[in-house]
Design a protein around this motif. Structure first.
Motif, PDB file in Angstrom:
ATOM      1  N   GLU A 234       0.842  -1.173   0.016  1.00 30.85           N
ATOM      2  CA  GLU A 234      -0.137   0.067   0.049  1.00 30.85           C
ATOM      3  C   GLU A 234       1.064   1.091   0.047  1.00 30.85           C
ATOM      4  O   GLU A 234       1.836   1.369   0.902  1.00 30.85           O
ATOM      5  CB  GLU A 234      -0.961  -0.024   1.092  1.00 30.85           C
ATOM      6  CG  GLU A 234      -1.797   1.137   1.364  1.00 30.85           C
ATOM      7  CD  GLU A 234      -3.028   0.995   1.924  1.00 30.85           C
ATOM      8  OE1 GLU A 234      -3.982   1.753   1.945  1.00 30.85           O
ATOM      9  OE2 GLU A 234      -3.214   0.173   2.536  1.00 30.85           O
ATOM     10  N   LEU A 235       0.891   2.016  -1.131  1.00 34.88           N
ATOM     11  CA  LEU A 235       1.439   3.433  -1.236  1.00 34.88           C
ATOM     12  C   LEU A 235       0.548   4.555  -0.889  1.00 34.88           C
ATOM     13  O   LEU A 235      -0.711   4.365  -0.616  1.00 34.88           O
ATOM     14  CB  LEU A 235       2.266   3.179  -2.515  1.00 34.88           C
ATOM     15  CG  LEU A 235       3.034   2.028  -2.796  1.00 34.88           C
ATOM     16  CD1 LEU A 235       3.379   2.037  -4.236  1.00 34.88           C
ATOM     17  CD2 LEU A 235       4.305   2.026  -1.742  1.00 34.88           C
ATOM     18  N   ASP A 236       1.212   5.634  -1.078  1.00 34.34           N
ATOM     19  CA  ASP A 236       0.273   6.998  -0.654  1.00 34.34           C
ATOM     20  C   ASP A 236       0.357   7.781  -1.833  1.00 34.34           C
ATOM     21  O   ASP A 236       1.503   7.695  -2.952  1.00 34.34           O
ATOM     22  CB  ASP A 236       0.977   7.756   0.491  1.00 34.34           C
ATOM     23  CG  ASP A 236       0.919   6.910   1.706  1.00 34.34           C
ATOM     24  OD1 ASP A 236      -0.070   6.292   2.190  1.00 34.34           O
ATOM     25  OD2 ASP A 236       2.069   6.740   2.222  1.00 34.34           O
ATOM     26  N   VAL A 237      -0.637   8.847  -2.001  1.00 37.07           N
ATOM     27  CA  VAL A 237      -0.563   9.822  -3.274  1.00 37.07           C
ATOM     28  C   VAL A 237       0.568  10.367  -2.765  1.00 37.07           C
ATOM     29  O   VAL A 237       1.046  11.053  -1.627  1.00 37.07           O
ATOM     30  CB  VAL A 237      -1.850  10.720  -2.898  1.00 37.07           C
ATOM     31  CG1 VAL A 237      -1.523  11.795  -3.988  1.00 37.07           C
ATOM     32  CG2 VAL A 237      -3.140   9.890  -3.192  1.00 37.07           C
ATOM     33  N   GLY A 238       1.334  10.739  -4.069  1.00 38.93           N
ATOM     34  CA  GLY A 238       2.691  11.423  -4.081  1.00 38.93           C
ATOM     35  C   GLY A 238       3.775  10.593  -3.980  1.00 38.93           C
ATOM     36  O   GLY A 238       5.003  11.036  -4.228  1.00 38.93           O
ATOM     37  N   ASP A 239       3.651   9.152  -3.906  1.00 39.12           N
ATOM     38  CA  ASP A 239       4.726   8.347  -3.949  1.00 39.12           C
ATOM     39  C   ASP A 239       5.351   8.158  -5.484  1.00 39.12           C
ATOM     40  O   ASP A 239       4.340   8.384  -6.299  1.00 39.12           O
ATOM     41  CB  ASP A 239       4.515   6.892  -3.391  1.00 39.12           C
ATOM     42  CG  ASP A 239       4.338   6.982  -1.849  1.00 39.12           C
ATOM     43  OD1 ASP A 239       4.878   8.013  -1.201  1.00 39.12           O
ATOM     44  OD2 ASP A 239       3.795   6.060  -1.183  1.00 39.12           O
ATOM     45  N   TRP A 240       6.463   7.697  -5.512  1.00 37.75           N
ATOM     46  CA  TRP A 240       6.879   7.516  -7.070  1.00 37.75           C
ATOM     47  C   TRP A 240       7.317   6.157  -7.204  1.00 37.75           C
ATOM     48  O   TRP A 240       7.491   5.340  -6.542  1.00 37.75           O
ATOM     49  CB  TRP A 240       8.388   8.251  -7.093  1.00 37.75           C
ATOM     50  CG  TRP A 240       8.274   9.961  -7.099  1.00 37.75           C
ATOM     51  CD1 TRP A 240       8.156  10.733  -5.975  1.00 37.75           C
ATOM     52  CD2 TRP A 240       8.087  10.515  -8.189  1.00 37.75           C
ATOM     53  NE1 TRP A 240       8.132  11.914  -6.447  1.00 37.75           N
ATOM     54  CE2 TRP A 240       8.108  12.134  -7.812  1.00 37.75           C
ATOM     55  CE3 TRP A 240       8.208  10.318  -9.551  1.00 37.75           C
ATOM     56  CZ2 TRP A 240       8.074  13.117  -8.554  1.00 37.75           C
ATOM     57  CZ3 TRP A 240       7.985  11.637 -10.251  1.00 37.75           C
ATOM     58  CH2 TRP A 240       7.812  12.814  -9.819  1.00 37.75           C
ATOM     59  N   LEU A 241       7.174   5.745  -8.545  1.00 38.32           N
ATOM     60  CA  LEU A 241       7.222   4.548  -9.056  1.00 38.32           C
ATOM     61  C   LEU A 241       8.176   4.585 -10.477  1.00 38.32           C
ATOM     62  O   LEU A 241       8.178   5.637 -10.895  1.00 38.32           O
ATOM     63  CB  LEU A 241       6.259   3.614  -9.763  1.00 38.32           C
ATOM     64  CG  LEU A 241       5.073   3.494  -8.573  1.00 38.32           C
ATOM     65  CD1 LEU A 241       3.678   2.759  -9.178  1.00 38.32           C
ATOM     66  CD2 LEU A 241       5.508   2.763  -7.432  1.00 38.32           C
ATOM     67  N   VAL A 242       9.220   3.887 -10.419  1.00 35.50           N
ATOM     68  CA  VAL A 242      10.351   4.001 -11.438  1.00 35.50           C
ATOM     69  C   VAL A 242      10.242   2.686 -12.187  1.00 35.50           C
ATOM     70  O   VAL A 242      10.198   1.615 -11.779  1.00 35.50           O
ATOM     71  CB  VAL A 242      11.799   4.428 -11.034  1.00 35.50           C
ATOM     72  CG1 VAL A 242      12.700   4.293 -12.187  1.00 35.50           C
ATOM     73  CG2 VAL A 242      11.756   5.615 -10.317  1.00 35.50           C
ATOM     74  N   PHE A 243      10.384   2.688 -13.231  1.00 36.62           N
ATOM     75  CA  PHE A 243      10.341   1.838 -14.407  1.00 36.62           C
ATOM     76  C   PHE A 243      11.316   1.757 -15.381  1.00 36.62           C
ATOM     77  O   PHE A 243      11.601   2.775 -16.141  1.00 36.62           O
ATOM     78  CB  PHE A 243       9.043   1.716 -15.455  1.00 36.62           C
ATOM     79  CG  PHE A 243       7.705   1.371 -14.666  1.00 36.62           C
ATOM     80  CD1 PHE A 243       7.105   0.282 -14.784  1.00 36.62           C
ATOM     81  CD2 PHE A 243       6.863   2.326 -14.162  1.00 36.62           C
ATOM     82  CE1 PHE A 243       5.999  -0.152 -14.070  1.00 36.62           C
ATOM     83  CE2 PHE A 243       5.855   2.134 -13.597  1.00 36.62           C
ATOM     84  CZ  PHE A 243       5.184   0.787 -13.356  1.00 36.62           C
TER      85      PHE A 243
END
Length: 475
Positions: free
Chosen positions: A392-401
């Motif tokens: 579970e993550l939060d609004v504003g968190d970053w994901l990198v592909f």
């Protein structure tokens, strides 16, 4: 002879000067040969470090609670490591020394990528008048271009003729008639139908002449006064069956024999793209086209060159938690890039890619099924067709592909008014300091000799090769 500075142009394999852009637009700093819009990596710095630094800068710019003066600038972005691109070129040339690469512009047409490849001596596979004009504008010689689309508009054929681009691919009699009328001096390459059922993106349902019609096409070309100089094939993008290469090469040998009997001077073999890139799966030519036979072999690599060059960083802009039948908790993440941006190609893939979460997380956090939505109002706007398992993550968190260089930015749109994801380019000290001295200037690059355009000892910094490598750099 003095070495040219990069600001004055890169020297390519044909000996031409390849401009890197207007110096006023590039905003060069005094004493620097690279424009300011290129990020200069330090000796121990990687493109991954650039991603993390940019994420921190964007996150720090977000307005603080109770402070109305700030602005949320956490837009999605891509980082392209041009050193990785040069490294992939070196790997290709070392793995297939008999093969001259004609990079497929359609895969990633970024001006900086094309400039670097042109300077390295790479030739180009173009599929339209727009791509022809883009490559020719770099100063690339027409002899370093193959117009590989078998079905071309008449206006595009005329453009090729006007600019002296002679290598044209065909697979039908109708195409021969158009070429005879509008580009009779072309050197034609007959594209063969190929078994590609083992490829993730098959192409043979659209292009390629079956073996049984090739003799008729070769005779038709002769009767129209056209020169057929070779054959081509494409086993499909992301080919998983190396033996398909071998069958296609054997078929090409048969067509070479047909063409020679009919009177064509068959000297060019184009093995297309779709290379698996796995150790031990290099195509073999010696049985059908032995070294010393006078046959020039070219290829049209695309993913092999571009995939590992780019990373995409995206931000969670909204979130929902839903309960499914049976009480299963599912998370919906809404991101600022998606199917209509740099992720369009991934709707064709059977399995989703796993992102790198840029956040300190406990290794024991539970995982939930998650749907990753893009930012538009279309319900089909998903990064992948299947769910992924994420904490579970939060609004504003970053994901990198990682591995986002192929068929991403070129397929982006502005649907629903969302701007394309911005791209920043990084270059290491090896390229900045050694580029002009280490570029091949041999005019024989696309002849039968190995290119050797990167001298031994060209030490490029390694890009993290797998997601595990990136995980070790997480914030």
């Amino acid at each position: 002879m003095s070495k040219p500075r990069l600001a004055e142009g890169l020297v390519g394999a044909s000996g031409v000067s390849i401009p890197i852009g207007n110096s006023k637009e590039s905003k060069e700093s005094p004493g620097s040969t690279w424009p300011k819009d290129i990020i200069a990596l330090e000796p121990v710095e990687t493109a991954w470090d650039v991603v993390l630094k940019k994420i921190k800068e964007l996150s720090d710019s977000v307005e603080k609670e109770g402070d109305g003066r700030g602005e949320d600038c956490r837009d999605a972005f891509m980082v392209a490591d041009l050193g990785v691109l040069a490294n992939r070129h070196q790997v290709f040339c070392q793995a297939l020394p008999r093969v001259s690469p004609f990079y497929a512009v359609k895969c990633n047409s970024s001006p900086w990528m094309l400039r670097i490849l042109a300077a390295l001596g790479t030739s180009f596979d173009c599929a339209s008048q727009g791509e022809l004009e883009q490559v020719l504008a770099l100063g690339v010689a027409p002899s370093r271009i193959i117009y590989a689309n078998p079905c071309k508009p008449v206006s595009h054929i005329r453009c090729a003729a006007l600019h002296g681009v002679k290598l044209l691919v065909f697979d039908s009699e109708e195409e021969l008639i158009k070429v005879a009328q509008h580009h009779p001096g072309a050197r034609l390459v007959l594209r063969l139908w190929t078994q590609d059922s083992g490829s993730l993106f098959p192409l043979s349902s659209k292009f390629g002449a079956r073996l049984e019609v090739c003799e008729h096409l070769l005779k038709s070309a002769r009767d129209l006064g056209l020169a057929v100089v070779g054959t081509s094939f494409h086993v499909g993008s992301r080919c998983q069956t190396p033996r398909n290469f071998m069958k296609a090469i054997t078929d090409c040998r048969r067509v070479f024999e047909m063409g020679s009997r009919i009177g064509h001077d068959m000297r060019l073999l184009d093995i297309g793209g779709g290379f698996p890139g796995e150790e031990g799966s290099n195509p073999e030519f010696e049985e059908d086209f032995p070294e010393g036979s006078g046959i020039e072999i070219i290829a049209e690599p695309r993913r092999f060159y571009a995939t590992s060059v780019c990373m995409t960083a995206i931000n969670i802009i909204a979130k929902k938690a839903v309960l499914e039948p049976g009480g299963r908790r599912k998370l919906l993440y809404y991101l600022n890039d998606g199917h209509y941006g740099t992720f369009r190609i991934f709707s064709r893939e059977s399995e989703p890619r796993m992102p790198i979460v840029v956040k300190e997380l406990s290794p024991k956090l539970p995982l939930f099924p998650c749907t990753l939505f893009g930012p538009t109002c279309d319900a089909f706007d998903k990064l992948f067709l299947k769910e992924v398992q994420l904490p579970e993550l939060d609004v504003g968190d970053w994901l990198v592909f990682p591995f986002m260089g192929a068929y991403t930015s070129v397929m982006s749109s502005t649907f629903n008014g969302f701007s394309p994801t911005s791209i920043c380019y990084a270059v290491g000290p090896e390229l900045r300091s050694g580029y002009p001295q280490r570029i091949c200037t041999a005019s024989s690059h696309i002849a039968n000799e190995p290119c050797g355009c990167l001298r031994p000892g060209f030490g490029l910094k390694k890009h993290p090769a797998t997601s595990d490598d990136y995980e070790r750099h997480r914030m």
